[in-house]
Design a protein around this motif. Structure first.
Motif, PDB file in Angstrom:
ATOM      1  N   GLY A  16       0.818  -1.213   0.000  1.00 15.18           N
ATOM      2  CA  GLY A  16       0.000   0.000   0.000  1.00 15.18           C
ATOM      3  C   GLY A  16       0.850   1.262   0.000  1.00 15.18           C
ATOM      4  N   ARG A  17       1.907   1.277   0.812  1.00 15.49           N
ATOM      5  CA  ARG A  17       2.792   2.454   0.857  1.00 15.49           C
ATOM      6  C   ARG A  17       3.489   2.683  -0.481  1.00 15.49           C
ATOM      7  NH1 ARG A  17       3.978   0.329   5.927  1.00 15.49           N
ATOM      8  NH2 ARG A  17       5.904  -0.596   5.148  1.00 15.49           N
ATOM      9  N   LEU A  18       3.964   1.603  -1.084  1.00 16.02           N
ATOM     10  CA  LEU A  18       4.641   1.725  -2.374  1.00 16.02           C
ATOM     11  C   LEU A  18       3.672   2.246  -3.427  1.00 16.02           C
ATOM     12  CD1 LEU A  18       7.042   1.323  -4.269  1.00 16.02           C
ATOM     13  CD2 LEU A  18       6.326  -1.076  -4.534  1.00 16.02           C
ATOM     14  N   ALA A  19       2.462   1.715  -3.463  1.00 18.28           N
ATOM     15  CA  ALA A  19       1.474   2.158  -4.447  1.00 18.28           C
ATOM     16  C   ALA A  19       1.123   3.632  -4.240  1.00 18.28           C
ATOM     17  CB  ALA A  19       0.219   1.291  -4.363  1.00 18.28           C
ATOM     18  N   HIS A  20       0.989   4.025  -2.991  1.00 20.19           N
ATOM     19  CA  HIS A  20       0.675   5.432  -2.704  1.00 20.19           C
ATOM     20  C   HIS A  20       1.835   6.332  -3.110  1.00 20.19           C
ATOM     21  CE1 HIS A  20      -0.098   9.098  -0.373  1.00 20.19           C
ATOM     22  NE2 HIS A  20      -1.356   8.807  -0.611  1.00 20.19           N
ATOM     23  N   HIS A  21       3.049   5.880  -2.859  1.00 14.86           N
ATOM     24  CA  HIS A  21       4.234   6.659  -3.233  1.00 14.86           C
ATOM     25  C   HIS A  21       4.319   6.824  -4.750  1.00 14.86           C
ATOM     26  CE1 HIS A  21       8.288   8.249  -3.099  1.00 14.86           C
ATOM     27  NE2 HIS A  21       8.649   7.336  -3.982  1.00 14.86           N
ATOM     28  N   VAL A  22       4.024   5.767  -5.485  1.00 19.01           N
ATOM     29  CA  VAL A  22       4.139   5.805  -6.940  1.00 19.01           C
ATOM     30  C   VAL A  22       3.002   6.604  -7.568  1.00 19.01           C
ATOM     31  CG1 VAL A  22       4.041   4.380  -9.032  1.00 19.01           C
ATOM     32  CG2 VAL A  22       5.444   3.658  -7.092  1.00 19.01           C
ATOM     33  N   LEU A  23       1.770   6.397  -7.093  1.00 18.97           N
ATOM     34  CA  LEU A  23       0.608   7.002  -7.745  1.00 18.97           C
ATOM     35  C   LEU A  23       0.171   8.332  -7.132  1.00 18.97           C
ATOM     36  CD1 LEU A  23      -1.444   3.743  -8.272  1.00 18.97           C
ATOM     37  CD2 LEU A  23      -0.272   5.092 -10.018  1.00 18.97           C
ATOM     38  N   GLY A  24       0.400   8.506  -5.848  1.00 27.97           N
ATOM     39  CA  GLY A  24       0.003   9.756  -5.206  1.00 27.97           C
ATOM     40  C   GLY A  24      -1.455   9.811  -4.795  1.00 27.97           C
ATOM     41  N   ASP A  25      -2.354   9.364  -5.644  1.00 27.83           N
ATOM     42  CA  ASP A  25      -3.781   9.410  -5.352  1.00 27.83           C
ATOM     43  C   ASP A  25      -4.161   8.228  -4.455  1.00 27.83           C
ATOM     44  OD1 ASP A  25      -6.735   8.372  -6.604  1.00 27.83           O
ATOM     45  OD2 ASP A  25      -6.558  10.489  -6.047  1.00 27.83           O
ATOM     46  N   PRO A  26      -4.792   8.483  -3.300  1.00 30.71           N
ATOM     47  CA  PRO A  26      -5.108   7.392  -2.369  1.00 30.71           C
ATOM     48  C   PRO A  26      -6.027   6.325  -2.963  1.00 30.71           C
ATOM     49  CG  PRO A  26      -5.384   9.516  -1.285  1.00 30.71           C
ATOM     50  CD  PRO A  26      -5.119   9.793  -2.731  1.00 30.71           C
ATOM     51  N   GLU A  27      -7.013   6.730  -3.747  1.00 32.46           N
ATOM     52  CA  GLU A  27      -7.927   5.738  -4.332  1.00 32.46           C
ATOM     53  C   GLU A  27      -7.208   4.868  -5.355  1.00 32.46           C
ATOM     54  OE1 GLU A  27     -11.840   6.842  -5.644  1.00 32.46           O
ATOM     55  OE2 GLU A  27     -11.905   8.464  -4.172  1.00 32.46           O
ATOM     56  N   ASP A  28      -6.438   5.487  -6.216  1.00 29.61           N
ATOM     57  CA  ASP A  28      -5.683   4.718  -7.202  1.00 29.61           C
ATOM     58  C   ASP A  28      -4.674   3.806  -6.507  1.00 29.61           C
ATOM     59  OD1 ASP A  28      -7.050   5.867  -9.296  1.00 29.61           O
ATOM     60  OD2 ASP A  28      -5.491   7.332  -9.773  1.00 29.61           O
ATOM     61  N   ALA A  29      -4.069   4.295  -5.435  1.00 30.44           N
ATOM     62  CA  ALA A  29      -3.104   3.483  -4.690  1.00 30.44           C
ATOM     63  C   ALA A  29      -3.787   2.264  -4.079  1.00 30.44           C
ATOM     64  CB  ALA A  29      -2.436   4.322  -3.609  1.00 30.44           C
ATOM     65  N   ARG A  30      -4.992   2.455  -3.528  1.00 27.41           N
ATOM     66  CA  ARG A  30      -5.718   1.298  -2.969  1.00 27.41           C
ATOM     67  C   ARG A  30      -6.044   0.286  -4.062  1.00 27.41           C
ATOM     68  NH1 ARG A  30      -7.978   5.148   0.412  1.00 27.41           N
ATOM     69  NH2 ARG A  30      -9.705   5.578  -0.996  1.00 27.41           N
ATOM     70  N   ASP A  31      -6.469   0.781  -5.231  1.00 32.04           N
ATOM     71  CA  ASP A  31      -6.771  -0.121  -6.341  1.00 32.04           C
ATOM     72  C   ASP A  31      -5.531  -0.908  -6.756  1.00 32.04           C
ATOM     73  OD1 ASP A  31      -9.368   0.813  -6.363  1.00 32.04           O
ATOM     74  OD2 ASP A  31      -9.105   2.109  -8.125  1.00 32.04           O
ATOM     75  N   ALA A  32      -4.406  -0.210  -6.887  1.00 30.34           N
ATOM     76  CA  ALA A  32      -3.175  -0.878  -7.315  1.00 30.34           C
ATOM     77  C   ALA A  32      -2.705  -1.886  -6.270  1.00 30.34           C
ATOM     78  CB  ALA A  32      -2.082   0.152  -7.588  1.00 30.34           C
ATOM     79  N   ALA A  33      -2.792  -1.520  -4.997  1.00 28.78           N
ATOM     80  CA  ALA A  33      -2.369  -2.444  -3.934  1.00 28.78           C
ATOM     81  C   ALA A  33      -3.251  -3.681  -3.939  1.00 28.78           C
ATOM     82  CB  ALA A  33      -2.429  -1.747  -2.580  1.00 28.78           C
ATOM     83  N   GLN A  34      -4.542  -3.487  -4.134  1.00 27.46           N
ATOM     84  CA  GLN A  34      -5.467  -4.620  -4.175  1.00 27.46           C
ATOM     85  C   GLN A  34      -5.135  -5.535  -5.365  1.00 27.46           C
ATOM     86  OE1 GLN A  34      -9.541  -3.314  -4.399  1.00 27.46           O
ATOM     87  NE2 GLN A  34     -10.051  -4.431  -2.548  1.00 27.46           N
ATOM     88  N   GLU A  35      -4.863  -4.924  -6.510  1.00 30.86           N
ATOM     89  CA  GLU A  35      -4.502  -5.718  -7.691  1.00 30.86           C
ATOM     90  C   GLU A  35      -3.193  -6.471  -7.469  1.00 30.86           C
ATOM     91  OE1 GLU A  35      -4.527  -3.771 -11.510  1.00 30.86           O
ATOM     92  OE2 GLU A  35      -6.385  -2.712 -11.005  1.00 30.86           O
ATOM     93  N   ALA A  36      -2.229  -5.808  -6.856  1.00 24.28           N
ATOM     94  CA  ALA A  36      -0.927  -6.455  -6.615  1.00 24.28           C
ATOM     95  C   ALA A  36      -1.096  -7.660  -5.694  1.00 24.28           C
ATOM     96  CB  ALA A  36       0.054  -5.452  -6.018  1.00 24.28           C
ATOM     97  N   LEU A  37      -1.899  -7.514  -4.646  1.00 21.01           N
ATOM     98  CA  LEU A  37      -2.109  -8.641  -3.724  1.00 21.01           C
ATOM     99  C   LEU A  37      -2.917  -9.750  -4.392  1.00 21.01           C
ATOM    100  CD1 LEU A  37      -2.705  -6.658  -0.430  1.00 21.01           C
ATOM    101  CD2 LEU A  37      -0.693  -7.992  -1.063  1.00 21.01           C
ATOM    102  N   ALA A  38      -3.847  -9.385  -5.269  1.00 23.86           N
ATOM    103  CA  ALA A  38      -4.600 -10.405  -6.012  1.00 23.86           C
ATOM    104  C   ALA A  38      -3.652 -11.165  -6.949  1.00 23.86           C
ATOM    105  CB  ALA A  38      -5.727  -9.760  -6.796  1.00 23.86           C
ATOM    106  N   LYS A  39      -2.750 -10.425  -7.610  1.00 22.31           N
ATOM    107  CA  LYS A  39      -1.775 -11.081  -8.495  1.00 22.31           C
ATOM    108  C   LYS A  39      -0.839 -11.975  -7.688  1.00 22.31           C
ATOM    109  CE  LYS A  39      -1.709  -7.641 -12.165  1.00 22.31           C
ATOM    110  NZ  LYS A  39      -0.915  -6.622 -12.860  1.00 22.31           N
ATOM    111  N   LEU A  40      -0.511 -11.549  -6.480  1.00 23.05           N
ATOM    112  CA  LEU A  40       0.321 -12.376  -5.609  1.00 23.05           C
ATOM    113  C   LEU A  40      -0.351 -13.726  -5.387  1.00 23.05           C
ATOM    114  CD1 LEU A  40       2.525 -12.957  -3.434  1.00 23.05           C
ATOM    115  CD2 LEU A  40       1.036 -11.773  -1.822  1.00 23.05           C
ATOM    116  N   CYS A  41      -1.633 -13.700  -5.098  1.00 19.95           N
ATOM    117  CA  CYS A  41      -2.365 -14.951  -4.847  1.00 19.95           C
ATOM    118  C   CYS A  41      -2.397 -15.836  -6.089  1.00 19.95           C
ATOM    119  CB  CYS A  41      -3.791 -14.640  -4.393  1.00 19.95           C
ATOM    120  SG  CYS A  41      -3.872 -13.793  -2.806  1.00 19.95           S
ATOM    121  N   VAL A  42      -2.581 -15.229  -7.253  1.00 12.96           N
ATOM    122  CA  VAL A  42      -2.708 -15.993  -8.492  1.00 12.96           C
ATOM    123  C   VAL A  42      -1.354 -16.472  -9.001  1.00 12.96           C
ATOM    124  CG1 VAL A  42      -3.403 -15.800 -10.923  1.00 12.96           C
ATOM    125  CG2 VAL A  42      -4.838 -14.822  -9.139  1.00 12.96           C
ATOM    126  N   LYS A  43      -0.333 -15.637  -8.897  1.00 14.69           N
ATOM    127  CA  LYS A  43       0.963 -15.922  -9.513  1.00 14.69           C
ATOM    128  C   LYS A  43       2.018 -16.438  -8.545  1.00 14.69           C
ATOM    129  CE  LYS A  43       0.437 -12.668 -13.267  1.00 14.69           C
ATOM    130  NZ  LYS A  43       1.126 -11.768 -14.158  1.00 14.69           N
TER     131      LYS A  43
END
Length: 165
Positions: A16-43
């Protein structure tokens, strides 16, 4: 399943911190963090162990951030039409008048006896009742009314003199 859950819980704050640092926008950061954790589960089965797990997860997170940023930039926004209406609200001329009036009021209050100025501000500027003024200042209600009347009369005369000048 429990091990995967613990893995996600342990790394979610960092993702979450990395996504927020990269994107800046809290909503976009939450979306990216959620996607990253979902990809972690799948991959997770694709993790070969050639690099540290945190490095692999870091790359997953950056890829998810890139995907979210691309989606964000792809959102189309129609250009705004020109608006030629007159602006509402204070104009520079009106602001100048109000500034002069405030200066005149300040100067007028400075010429009043302190008690009269105090009652005038409490009554007319702050909306206190005469009973509230009496309670807060310890003066009788009648005295507060008298001070308010005298202060208003003096201020009216001063402001009329200023307007005539």
């Amino acid at each position: 399943m429990r091990a995967l859950e613990v893995l996600c819980e342990r790394h979610a704050p960092r993702v979450g911190r990395l996504a927020h640092h990269v994107l800046g926008d809290p909503e976009d950061a939450r979306d990216a963090a959620q996607e990253a954790l979902a990809k972690l589960c799948v991959k997770l089965g694709q993790f070969r162990g050639e690099a540290a797990f945190s490095t692999w997860l870091h790359r997953l997170t950056l890829n998810a951030c890139r995907d979210v940023a691309l989606r964000r930039s792809a959102r189309s926004h129609a250009p705004l039409e020109d608006d030629f209406r007159a602006a509402e609200g204070p104009t520079p001329d009106r602001e100048a008048e109000l500034s002069e009036l405030r200066a005149d009021l300040r100067d007028g209050l400075a010429t009043l006896p302190v008690a009269q100025a105090h009652v005038l501000v409490l009554k007319d500027a702050l909306g206190f009742s005469f009973e509230e003024i009496s309670a807060s200042s310890g003066m009788p209600v009648g005295t507060a009314k008298c001070y308010a009347h005298r202060a208003r009369t003096t201020m009216r005369d001063l402001l009329e003199e200023g307007a005539a000048a």
